[in-house]
Design a protein around this motif. Structure first.
Motif, short mmCIF file in Angstrom:
data_model
loop_
_atom_site.label_atom_id
_atom_site.label_comp_id
_atom_site.label_asym_id
_atom_site.label_seq_id
_atom_site.Cartn_x
_atom_site.Cartn_y
_atom_site.Cartn_z
N GLU A 251 12.70 43.79 -28.22
CA GLU A 251 12.12 42.93 -27.20
C GLU A 251 11.29 41.72 -27.98
O GLU A 251 10.85 40.94 -27.46
N LEU A 252 11.29 41.83 -29.25
CA LEU A 252 10.36 40.82 -30.04
C LEU A 252 11.32 39.82 -31.03
O LEU A 252 12.22 40.16 -31.08
N ILE A 253 10.50 38.68 -31.09
CA ILE A 253 11.16 37.70 -31.49
C ILE A 253 10.60 37.55 -33.19
O ILE A 253 9.48 37.74 -33.36
N ALA A 254 11.40 37.40 -34.06
CA ALA A 254 10.97 37.47 -35.42
C ALA A 254 11.08 35.85 -36.08
O ALA A 254 10.47 35.40 -37.00
N GLY A 255 12.03 35.08 -35.28
CA GLY A 255 11.98 33.57 -35.72
C GLY A 255 13.01 32.76 -34.94
O GLY A 255 13.43 33.35 -33.85
N TYR A 256 13.25 31.65 -35.03
CA TYR A 256 14.09 30.80 -34.16
C TYR A 256 14.54 29.65 -34.97
O TYR A 256 13.95 29.21 -35.93
N THR A 257 15.53 28.95 -34.18
CA THR A 257 16.29 27.71 -34.76
C THR A 257 16.63 27.18 -33.74
O THR A 257 17.17 27.70 -32.74
N ILE A 258 16.37 25.83 -33.30
CA ILE A 258 16.59 25.10 -32.43
C ILE A 258 17.60 23.93 -32.96
O ILE A 258 17.32 23.18 -33.90
#
Length: 135
Positions: free
Chosen positions: A74-81
């Motif tokens: 359920e956790l986020i380690a990173g992102y790209t938009i």
């Protein structure tokens, strides 16, 4: 239209293990391609949940809960938009995303709301004045 590529956390990312040279190299190459195509808006990794907190609301009351949080799926380690012309283009670029964690991993792709999606309302004009949601 903008899409967020969400990198799901792993036990290693939650333990603060930094990516190895091979993964970093693959990530840099991928993001360079996005930048060269003119569609990269933002990208970053996130510190482990042990350094974060959550705020929960219930019956008008607010509770602050400090990390770490145990359920890594359920956790986020990173992102790209990315900002692309179509969902198909977003799918094509997301399909090129490097494997985020050695031995597995998962990404989730979600479309970002544009201010126009909310219709013509005074509240949205206030967001426009703040340039929220603009590259």
């Amino acid at each position: 239209m903008r899409f967020m590529i969400v990198v799901k956390a792993s036990k290693d990312s939650e333990a603060g293990v930094m990516p190895g040279e091979e993964l970093l190299s693959a990530m840099v190459a991928y993001h360079e391609q996005l930048a060269q195509a003119g569609i990269l808006v933002d990208a970053n990794g996130l510190h482990p949940s042990s350094t974060g907190w959550r705020i929960k609301w219930s019956d008008g009351r607010k509770t602050v809960v400090d990390g770490p949080f145990t359920e890594t799926k359920e956790l986020i380690a990173g992102y790209t938009i990315i900002n692309v012309k179509s969902e198909e283009e977003a799918r094509e670029w997301a399909g090129r995303f490097p494997e985020p964690h050695m031995g597995g991993g998962e990404i989730e792709i979600r479309r970002v709301f544009e201010l126009e999606d909310f219709g013509d309302r005074p509240e949205i004009d206030r967001f426009r004045e703040l340039e929220v949601g603009r590259k």
